[in-house]
Design a protein around this motif. Structure first.
Motif, PDB file in Angstrom:
ATOM      1  N   MET A  62      59.113   8.726  19.911  1.00  0.00           N
ATOM      2  CA  MET A  62      59.497   7.833  20.999  1.00  0.00           C
ATOM      3  C   MET A  62      60.269   6.634  20.437  1.00  0.00           C
ATOM      4  N   SER A  63      61.169   6.099  21.244  1.00  0.00           N
ATOM      5  CA  SER A  63      61.894   4.895  20.836  1.00  0.00           C
ATOM      6  C   SER A  63      60.977   3.687  20.969  1.00  0.00           C
ATOM      7  N   GLN A  64      61.363   2.605  20.305  1.00  0.00           N
ATOM      8  CA  GLN A  64      60.569   1.385  20.391  1.00  0.00           C
ATOM      9  C   GLN A  64      60.555   0.847  21.816  1.00  0.00           C
ATOM     10  N   ARG A  65      61.663   0.989  22.526  1.00  0.00           N
ATOM     11  CA  ARG A  65      61.719   0.535  23.921  1.00  0.00           C
ATOM     12  C   ARG A  65      60.782   1.355  24.810  1.00  0.00           C
ATOM     13  N   ALA A  66      60.708   2.662  24.557  1.00  0.00           N
ATOM     14  CA  ALA A  66      59.805   3.517  25.340  1.00  0.00           C
ATOM     15  C   ALA A  66      58.345   3.143  25.067  1.00  0.00           C
ATOM     16  N   ILE A  67      58.039   2.874  23.812  1.00  0.00           N
ATOM     17  CA  ILE A  67      56.678   2.458  23.464  1.00  0.00           C
ATOM     18  C   ILE A  67      56.360   1.127  24.138  1.00  0.00           C
TER      19      ILE A  67
END
Length: 112
Positions: free
Chosen positions: A22-27
């Motif tokens: 997952m991307s940091q933004r999704a997390i």
């Protein structure tokens, strides 16, 4: 908006999210946190191999927190603590106690 430090559960979710790709933004969306918070957390707590490990991150946070906090002044069981408790029970005010300790030239009082 007030700041709340990341909990161990949130750190665990970051680790799982990274392992899932997952991307940091999704997390950040998943945890309802700012992307910069997640980015900073990952950057601060990566291992030398580049992995994010929850236990390492939690331990590092505790160590950083302890090093930036001042040493406790009154620790139960030491002589200064017992003296302050005694004077409080005799109805001395905190200001009176501080003055009395200065007058007594209590060892390390100013450092405490």
């Amino acid at each position: 908006m007030s700041y709340h430090e990341l909990s161990i559960e949130e750190r665990s979710n970051i680790q799982v999210g990274l392992l899932r790709g997952m991307s940091q933004r999704a997390i950040a969306r998943m945890l309802n946190r700012s992307p910069s918070t997640i980015s900073r957390e990952i950057r601060r707590n990566r291992s030398t191999q580049g992995d994010y490990i929850t236990q390492h991150a939690q331990r590092a946070m505790r160590e950083r927190r302890m090093s930036c906090r001042p040493r406790q002044k009154l620790v139960p069981g030491n002589e200064l603590f017992e003296l302050v408790v005694h004077l409080l029970r005799k109805r001395f005010s905190p200001e009176q106690i501080a003055g009395k300790l200065r007058a007594m030239e209590f060892p390390n009082f100013e450092d405490a």
